[in-house]
Design an enzyme around this catalytic site. Structure first.
Site, PDB file in Angstrom:
ATOM      1  N   MET A  71      -8.530   6.043   2.524  1.00 12.76           N
ATOM      2  CA  MET A  71      -9.007   7.591   1.301  1.00 12.76           C
ATOM      3  C   MET A  71      -6.881   7.275   0.490  1.00 12.76           C
ATOM      4  O   MET A  71      -7.202   8.138  -0.137  1.00 12.76           O
ATOM      5  CB  MET A  71      -8.418   8.546   2.413  1.00 12.76           C
ATOM      6  N   ARG A  72      -6.249   6.899   1.402  1.00 13.22           N
ATOM      7  CA  ARG A  72      -4.933   6.966   0.128  1.00 13.22           C
ATOM      8  C   ARG A  72      -4.855   7.097  -0.953  1.00 13.22           C
ATOM      9  O   ARG A  72      -4.161   6.783  -1.714  1.00 13.22           O
ATOM     10  CB  ARG A  72      -4.075   5.628   0.742  1.00 13.22           C
ATOM     11  N   ALA A  73      -6.145   5.741  -1.754  1.00 15.45           N
ATOM     12  CA  ALA A  73      -5.767   5.287  -2.933  1.00 15.45           C
ATOM     13  C   ALA A  73      -6.648   6.691  -3.046  1.00 15.45           C
ATOM     14  O   ALA A  73      -6.657   7.050  -4.884  1.00 15.45           O
ATOM     15  CB  ALA A  73      -6.950   4.782  -3.070  1.00 15.45           C
ATOM     16  N   ASP A  82       1.402  -1.771   0.262  1.00 17.86           N
ATOM     17  CA  ASP A  82      -0.059   0.108  -0.043  1.00 17.86           C
ATOM     18  C   ASP A  82       0.738   1.229  -0.005  1.00 17.86           C
ATOM     19  O   ASP A  82       0.386   2.000  -0.026  1.00 17.86           O
ATOM     20  CB  ASP A  82      -1.140  -0.149   1.147  1.00 17.86           C
ATOM     21  N   VAL A  88      -3.739   9.722  -3.449  1.00 17.93           N
ATOM     22  CA  VAL A  88      -2.735   9.209  -4.917  1.00 17.93           C
ATOM     23  C   VAL A  88      -3.303   9.010  -5.952  1.00 17.93           C
ATOM     24  O   VAL A  88      -3.035   9.775  -7.071  1.00 17.93           O
ATOM     25  CB  VAL A  88      -2.468   7.832  -4.513  1.00 17.93           C
TER      26      VAL A  88
END
Length: 486
Positions: free
Chosen positions: A263-265, A182, A268
């Site tokens: 929420m990282r997707a 991830d 990014v």
């Protein structure tokens, strides 16, 4: 190789994306492509003499070589690509006591490791899926915090460690830990071309490079210089690229449609879309940028079944983008920043609407995730319920055969579950717990893990031997004695 080249170049434009993981079969030039990236990166300006490459504009106040004076002397050097071998020692990765100064001058000094050398550059890990777990933990900590903390051998140091993390791997040799997977911003799948003409050209160029490397490099120098110029121009343009609300809604719709975790997707994908727009010379993010970013940022973050093929379902991706445009057709009113006649395909202006004006979700998004289970209340995980019959069943002895017909609720249908307790066989002598031990293996109090101190493995610490001393650990002995030299 188009996706791999694009992912590497977008990270060169915006290192905040978080790096690239290149997955592919053996013999597909993964390592060659990554090593060629360093020559395309703009040079780094740093404070002269600083071993940690501090930026003269914003020097690190906690730099071990600091504090740096105002208006320091600066120097420019090429961007570094630092390779982290899978068999590297922990002290070589994070740094350790400088033995040369300790033995020669009797002082404790810190010798920087590979993470310090990769600061403001590229950290490349070949066969990243084979990296030892303790090194993976170090990478996770540095990637999450942007700093490297060293507490070992009497040295306590913290320095900046912001780098572009690039890894290559062959899935046939095993998968990557989810935590480290991830941390890679983008991921791509590469494979050898099945077109004979392409394969012939690959072999021809490889033979030419082996025959005369200097001449081969000079042949492609102009093309490399043009790409480096485009990367530098896109970096300068990046801060002025606009990310409208329409593009943000498309990003959120796509991430929700693929059921990604956290929420990282979303973050990014937004950064990648901005870099993609800057790379193509646009001043605002369009649907094309969002689509390209999602193809690179989501494949390793979506929830998937074990037998699903890698990659992203592009038909489903297009449906999510179209759904976002259909639900918000007024994102591009005439006369907005895009001018009269602006279309949703161009990203569209936000039209004065803030993030709080966007709906939390629509019927199409809910339908994508499937209907909610129906019911009048929370389910009982035990299936026993809380009625009086269950309590009575625990208190009364088992009913004789045929007594089901006399119960008020009638016989139990075939295939239905019952809440009646089942008899449990209890041994007459009871059970006695036994502790199984292996004599001669390790020492210390056993706990959640096995006894950890053994005669082999990586060094975890040093102690004064008790009783008759055995073989000495030479590096630990030198480090312990070094600060006391005359």
């Amino acid at each position: 190789m188009d996706d791999m080249r694009l992912a590497l170049l977008l990270n060169a434009v915006s290192p905040a994306i978080g790096g690239v993981l290149v997955r592919g079969e053996k013999g597909t030039a993964k390592s060659t492509a990554v090593r060629a990236l360093a020559a395309l990166l703009p040079p780094v300006e740093r404070i002269a003499g600083c071993r940690f490459a501090c930026d003269p504009g914003i020097p690190d106040p906690a730099c071990p070589d600091g504090p740096h004076p105002d208006g320091p002397v600066t120097e420019r050097r090429p961007a570094r690509l630092v390779e982290l071998p899978v068999g590297a020692a922990e002290d070589r990765v994070v740094g350790s006591l400088d033995l040369e100064k300790a033995l020669g001058e009797g002082v404790r000094a810190f010798e920087p490791g590979l993470l310090a050398a990769a600061h403001r550059g590229v950290l490349y890990v070949d066969e990243v899926n084979l990296l030892h777990d303790h090194l993976v933990d170090l990478l996770l900590d540095a990637a999450a915090m942007g700093r490297c903390h060293v507490e070992r051998e009497g040295v306590s140091v913290s320095h900046a460690a912001r780098f572009l993390l690039v890894g290559t791997m062959n899935p046939e040799e095993g998968e990557l830990r989810p935590q480290l997977l991830d941390r890679f911003g983008l991921t791509v799948e590469v494979g050898a071309s099945r077109d004979p003409a392409v394969r012939v050209e690959v072999v021809r160029r490889r033979l030419a490079a082996d025959a005369d490397p200097a001449r081969f490099a000079a042949r492609w120098a102009d093309a490399d210089a043009e790409i480096a110029r485009r990367v530098a121009a896109a970096r300068r343009r990046l801060d002025s690229v606009l990310l409208p609300d329409a593009a943000l809604r498309q990003i959120a719709e796509v991430c929700a449609a693929f059921d990604v975790d956290g929420m990282r997707a979303d973050i990014v994908t937004a950064r990648t879309a901005l870099a993609h727009a800057a790379w193509h010379g646009r001043q605002r993010v369009t649907a094309e940028d969002v689509r390209a970013a999602a193809r690179l940022a989501l494949p390793h973050r979506r929830r998937r079944d074990p037998f699903d093929s890698p990659g992203l379902d592009e038909k489903r991706l297009d449906e999510a983008l179209q759904r976002a445009r259909d639900e918000h057709p007024d994102d591009d009113p005439p006369g907005g920043p895009a001018g009269p006649g602006g279309s949703p395909d161009d990203g569209g202006p936000d039209g004065g609407r803030g993030p709080h004006d966007s709906p939390a979700g629509g019927p199409a998004a809910a339908g994508e995730r499937g209907p909610e289970p129906a019911g009048d209340g929370p389910a009982d995980p035990t299936g026993a319920g809380h009625d009086d019959r269950t309590e009575q069943a625990h208190a009364d002895p088992p009913a004789p055969a045929g007594a089901e017909a006399d119960r008020p609720d009638g016989p139990v249908p075939a295939g239905a579950t019952t809440t009646r307790p089942q008899p449990v066989a209890v041994p007459q002598d009871g059970l006695t717990a036994r502790l199984l031990t292996a004599p001669g293996v390790g020492d210390g109090v056993p706990g959640r893990r096995s006894r950890a101190r053994t005669g082999r493995g990586r060094t975890t610490g040093a102690r004064v031997p008790a009783g008759r001393p055995g073989a000495l650990h030479l590096p630990a002995t030198l480090r312990a004695a070094a600060p006391y030299q005359a």
